[in-house]
Design a protein around this motif. Structure first.
Motif, PDB file in Angstrom:
ATOM      1  N   GLU A  46       0.827  -1.214   0.000  1.00  0.00           N
ATOM      2  CA  GLU A  46       0.000   0.000   0.000  1.00  0.00           C
ATOM      3  C   GLU A  46       0.860   1.263   0.000  1.00  0.00           C
ATOM      4  O   GLU A  46       0.599   2.212  -0.738  1.00  0.00           O
ATOM      5  N   ILE A  47       1.868   1.258   0.841  1.00  0.00           N
ATOM      6  CA  ILE A  47       2.740   2.428   0.960  1.00  0.00           C
ATOM      7  C   ILE A  47       3.468   2.660  -0.357  1.00  0.00           C
ATOM      8  O   ILE A  47       3.580   3.797  -0.838  1.00  0.00           O
ATOM      9  N   GLY A  48       3.947   1.566  -0.958  1.00  0.00           N
ATOM     10  CA  GLY A  48       4.622   1.671  -2.244  1.00  0.00           C
ATOM     11  C   GLY A  48       3.725   2.241  -3.331  1.00  0.00           C
ATOM     12  O   GLY A  48       4.159   3.068  -4.143  1.00  0.00           O
ATOM     13  N   LYS A  49       2.467   1.828  -3.346  1.00  0.00           N
ATOM     14  CA  LYS A  49       1.506   2.345  -4.340  1.00  0.00           C
ATOM     15  C   LYS A  49       1.297   3.841  -4.164  1.00  0.00           C
ATOM     16  O   LYS A  49       1.239   4.597  -5.140  1.00  0.00           O
ATOM     17  N   ALA A  50       1.176   4.269  -2.918  1.00  0.00           N
ATOM     18  CA  ALA A  50       0.960   5.692  -2.640  1.00  0.00           C
ATOM     19  C   ALA A  50       2.157   6.526  -3.092  1.00  0.00           C
ATOM     20  O   ALA A  50       1.999   7.576  -3.733  1.00  0.00           O
ATOM     21  N   ILE A  51       3.352   6.055  -2.782  1.00  0.00           N
ATOM     22  CA  ILE A  51       4.566   6.785  -3.164  1.00  0.00           C
ATOM     23  C   ILE A  51       4.701   6.828  -4.683  1.00  0.00           C
ATOM     24  O   ILE A  51       5.008   7.878  -5.268  1.00  0.00           O
ATOM     25  N   LYS A  52       4.456   5.702  -5.324  1.00  0.00           N
ATOM     26  CA  LYS A  52       4.547   5.627  -6.790  1.00  0.00           C
ATOM     27  C   LYS A  52       3.595   6.644  -7.439  1.00  0.00           C
ATOM     28  O   LYS A  52       3.975   7.357  -8.375  1.00  0.00           O
ATOM     29  N   GLN A  53       2.372   6.709  -6.927  1.00  0.00           N
ATOM     30  CA  GLN A  53       1.402   7.637  -7.502  1.00  0.00           C
ATOM     31  C   GLN A  53       1.865   9.085  -7.351  1.00  0.00           C
ATOM     32  O   GLN A  53       1.759   9.889  -8.292  1.00  0.00           O
ATOM     33  N   LYS A  54       2.382   9.417  -6.163  1.00  0.00           N
ATOM     34  CA  LYS A  54       2.807  10.795  -5.930  1.00  0.00           C
ATOM     35  C   LYS A  54       4.051  11.159  -6.742  1.00  0.00           C
ATOM     36  O   LYS A  54       4.234  12.323  -7.133  1.00  0.00           O
ATOM     37  N   ILE A  55       4.904  10.184  -7.010  1.00  0.00           N
ATOM     38  CA  ILE A  55       6.057  10.427  -7.887  1.00  0.00           C
ATOM     39  C   ILE A  55       5.570  10.645  -9.320  1.00  0.00           C
ATOM     40  O   ILE A  55       6.014  11.574 -10.009  1.00  0.00           O
ATOM     41  N   GLU A  56       4.625   9.809  -9.758  1.00  0.00           N
ATOM     42  CA  GLU A  56       4.084   9.945 -11.112  1.00  0.00           C
ATOM     43  C   GLU A  56       3.351  11.271 -11.298  1.00  0.00           C
ATOM     44  O   GLU A  56       3.356  11.848 -12.386  1.00  0.00           O
ATOM     45  N   GLU A  57       2.724  11.768 -10.224  1.00  0.00           N
ATOM     46  CA  GLU A  57       2.023  13.059 -10.282  1.00  0.00           C
ATOM     47  C   GLU A  57       2.985  14.239 -10.282  1.00  0.00           C
ATOM     48  O   GLU A  57       2.587  15.376 -10.527  1.00  0.00           O
ATOM     49  N   GLY A  58       4.259  13.947  -9.984  1.00  0.00           N
ATOM     50  CA  GLY A  58       5.254  15.012  -9.938  1.00  0.00           C
ATOM     51  C   GLY A  58       5.286  15.775  -8.630  1.00  0.00           C
ATOM     52  O   GLY A  58       5.940  16.820  -8.525  1.00  0.00           O
ATOM     53  N   VAL A  59       4.592  15.258  -7.614  1.00  0.00           N
ATOM     54  CA  VAL A  59       4.577  15.924  -6.305  1.00  0.00           C
ATOM     55  C   VAL A  59       5.936  15.789  -5.623  1.00  0.00           C
ATOM     56  O   VAL A  59       6.429  16.724  -4.977  1.00  0.00           O
ATOM     57  N   VAL A  60       6.530  14.612  -5.763  1.00  0.00           N
ATOM     58  CA  VAL A  60       7.846  14.341  -5.158  1.00  0.00           C
ATOM     59  C   VAL A  60       8.693  13.519  -6.128  1.00  0.00           C
ATOM     60  O   VAL A  60       8.178  12.924  -7.072  1.00  0.00           O
ATOM     61  N   LYS A  61       9.997  13.473  -5.840  1.00  0.00           N
ATOM     62  CA  LYS A  61      10.919  12.560  -6.508  1.00  0.00           C
ATOM     63  C   LYS A  61      11.352  11.517  -5.483  1.00  0.00           C
ATOM     64  O   LYS A  61      11.228  11.742  -4.279  1.00  0.00           O
ATOM     65  N   ARG A  62      11.848  10.392  -5.955  1.00  0.00           N
ATOM     66  CA  ARG A  62      12.279   9.348  -5.006  1.00  0.00           C
ATOM     67  C   ARG A  62      13.272   9.892  -4.002  1.00  0.00           C
ATOM     68  O   ARG A  62      13.196   9.573  -2.805  1.00  0.00           O
ATOM     69  N   GLU A  63      14.206  10.728  -4.455  1.00  0.00           N
ATOM     70  CA  GLU A  63      15.237  11.224  -3.549  1.00  0.00           C
ATOM     71  C   GLU A  63      14.701  12.177  -2.493  1.00  0.00           C
ATOM     72  O   GLU A  63      15.386  12.475  -1.509  1.00  0.00           O
ATOM     73  N   ASP A  64      13.471  12.642  -2.668  1.00  0.00           N
ATOM     74  CA  ASP A  64      12.844  13.508  -1.660  1.00  0.00           C
ATOM     75  C   ASP A  64      12.261  12.711  -0.493  1.00  0.00           C
ATOM     76  O   ASP A  64      11.984  13.278   0.567  1.00  0.00           O
ATOM     77  N   ILE A  65      12.026  11.429  -0.723  1.00  0.00           N
ATOM     78  CA  ILE A  65      11.316  10.590   0.251  1.00  0.00           C
ATOM     79  C   ILE A  65      12.317   9.757   1.042  1.00  0.00           C
ATOM     80  O   ILE A  65      13.243   9.177   0.481  1.00  0.00           O
ATOM     81  N   TYR A  66      12.106   9.698   2.357  1.00  0.00           N
ATOM     82  CA  TYR A  66      12.960   8.889   3.239  1.00  0.00           C
ATOM     83  C   TYR A  66      12.146   7.701   3.727  1.00  0.00           C
ATOM     84  O   TYR A  66      11.171   7.858   4.462  1.00  0.00           O
TER      85      TYR A  66
END
Length: 308
Positions: free
Chosen positions: A59-79
């Motif tokens: 679930e967490i992975g899906k949420a992060i993936k969606q927000k990266i795809e939306e351009g809200v964040v990049k992987r390197e922004d997330i800890y």
């Protein structure tokens, strides 16, 4: 409010946001964590605390993936933090467990991988042996950093004596009624950062790990008076206290109101006198005693601990 400006530098040079979202959720809604993570990212959260045993890394992975795809964040922004569970302490099991978590989270690397508890079952494996495999996770590029959770001073000392890659973090229960000052001070003296889980004392707990019982007293007059001064809620003062004593709180919530409130704690700072007054609320009150494991050799909370 983004946490970008509120970063703590770990002993290995990597930086971690000073507050995160806990993702253990006692809820019947299977999508609650995914929704909470999406909301949290929108509110500015960049640090997410996970664990394989929580059963929601997908679930967490899906949420992060969606927000990266939306351009809200990049992987390197997330800890991203996740943890090795107690039945995978065998050195041969550690790397496969880490890879499984990565696959579920949909990530190429973790920011921090923790040993969830110092004890293991069904076989008791020396955590020093487990740690050697954790070090391999770093060498293989599976995680930037490694650390532990629920380790006491004696256990940390033994680990530090044998580690070639030292733990950057010890995640422990800490709140106004369990301030962990001695353990905090020891960790800081050794360059180990401290994450504070259950910063509100896991209100409403009803699981095996956190049995029903007394609640952490967030309504203490001491807290209420400070909250009034700063025009903050009692919960915000409790979080600010943890930040000001050098820990990284990870409150968990799926409520939009609470998610927004919990991150809004970086526009005030407690005085030394206020911190001292809160420290006097210490009761040694542990909401996550894990007493069902107190017969295991490395059970960390009982002194003297029971030995087989």
């Amino acid at each position: 409010m983004s946490l970008k400006a509120n970063l703590i530098t770990l002993s290995n040079g990597h930086k971690i946001p000073a507050l995160g979202l806990g993702t253990w959720q006692g809820t019947d809604d299977p999508g609650a964590v995914e929704k909470a993570v999406k909301l949290a990212i929108d509110f500015g959260y960049r640090h997410f605390d996970c664990a394989s045993v929580y059963g929601n890394e997908n679930e967490i992975g899906k949420a992060i993936k969606q927000k990266i795809e939306e351009g809200v964040v990049k992987r390197e922004d997330i800890y991203i933090v996740t943890k090795l569970w107690n039945d995978e302490h065998d050195p041969k099991a550690v790397i496969p467990a880490c890879k499984r978590s990565l696959k579920k989270l949909g990530l190429n690397y973790l920011d921090l991988y923790l040993v969830h508890w110092p004890f293991s079952y069904p076989d008791e494996v020396d955590f020093v042996e487990t740690w050697r495999a954790m070090e391999e996770c770093v060498k293989l590029g599976l995680t930037h950093s490694i650390g532990v959770s629920n380790f006491n001073i004696e256990q940390l000392t033994r680990l530090l004596d044998s580690a070639s890659i030292k733990p950057v973090m010890n995640q422990i229960e800490a709140h106004i009624n369990l301030n962990q000052k001695e353990l905090r001070d020891f960790c800081h003296s050794k360059g180990i950062a401290v994450t504070a889980y259950s910063p509100f004392g896991a209100p409403g707990r009803d699981s095996v790990f956190q049995p029903p019982g007394p609640e952490v007293n967030l309504d203490s007059p001491v807290i209420a008076e400070i909250a009034k001064k700063y025009k903050k809620s009692n919960s915000q003062v409790a979080l600010r206290y943890l930040i000001d004593v050098g820990t990284i709180p990870i409150p968990k919530s799926s409520s939009k109101k609470h998610l927004e409130s919990n991150i809004d704690v970086f526009d005030f700072k407690l005085t030394e006198e206020e911190i001292s007054a809160i420290e006097k609320l210490e009761r040694g009150f542990r909401t996550c005693p894990a007493t069902q494991f107190n017969n295991l050799k490395e059970y960390p909370f009982q002194e003297p601990r029971k030995k087989k």
